[in-house]
Motif scaffolding. Structure first.
Motif: not given
Length: 222
Positions: A83-110
């Motif tokens: 439960g520590s990973t909040d699903p609300k970031y899934l949409i943000k990660m997905y949109e960013k990886i599609i928009l930027k056409k990147q290979d990986l997105i790393f979430c950061s707490r810091y």
């Protein structure tokens, strides 16, 4: 979304049902990888829409690797069963990886906008040290090397040929991404407290494994 979540779980019968309930509103595939004979967790999530597999090997890294092998979607995301990973970031990660056409997105707490309810002083100092080590000696440019809330192309994960069976997988992924010149970036995210059950991480034991892994890779690199 053309996305599959890989959810490694070990004795998470208290947390995982709540995680699965949260994910019901998002149209994505879910693969749960259970440790051998973890029938309690399997029983607790039977009513939810997910593929469930038992590990043929052992360890956190092994569970993720076995899960990735079963993915058929274009994108993969490693998601926590506690439960520590909040699903609300899934949409943000997905949109960013599609928009930027990147290979990986790393979430950061810091990074600004991120944070953690689960961190303590020891884990915070440890993560700072390992991230600093990675940035100085491997030029990773990551602020949170130990957080495996990561989304990426299935082809990128396949290309990395991951081998770690334990917690070292969290460092192996960014090291391989850098070595292969994959295109990656970060996204600030907030880590919540686990929903229930016991924390599986042993800061000192796992920290020693991570240190040895980093040093070995540095020596090989040079």
């Amino acid at each position: 979304m053309d996305l599959t979540l890989i959810i490694p779980a070990k004795e998470e019968e208290l947390s995982l049902p709540k995680v699965m309930k949260e994910l019901e509103t998002i149209n994505i595939k879910k693969i749960v990888i259970l440790s051998k004979n973890d029938h309690k967790t399997h029983e607790a999530i039977k009513k939810f829409d997910a593929e469930v597999f038992y590990q043929t090997g052992k360890g956190y890294g092994n569970a993720i690797r076995e899960g990735i092998e079963k993915v058929k979607s274009k994108y993969v995301c490693i998601f926590y069963a506690d439960g520590s990973t909040d699903p609300k970031y899934l949409i943000k990660m997905y949109e960013k990886i599609i928009l930027k056409k990147q290979d990986l997105i790393f979430c950061s707490r810091y990074e600004e906008g991120g944070g953690s309810e689960d961190d303590n002083l020891i884990t915070k100092i440890g993560n700072f040290f390992f991230s600093l080590f990675g940035n100085i000696f491997f030029s990773l440019n990551l602020s949170d090397i130990l957080f495996t809330y990561i989304m990426g192309k299935k082809t990128a994960f396949d290309l990395m040929k991951l081998f770690s069976d334990d917690v070292c997988l969290c460092i192996e992924i960014p090291l391989k991404a850098k070595k292969l010149n994959l295109d990656y970036s970060t996204l600030p995210s907030f880590e919540r407290k686990r929903f229930g059950g016991k924390k599986k991480v042993n800061a000192f034991r796992d920290g020693f494994k991570l240190l040895v892994f980093l040093i070995k890779n540095f020596l090989i690199k040079n």
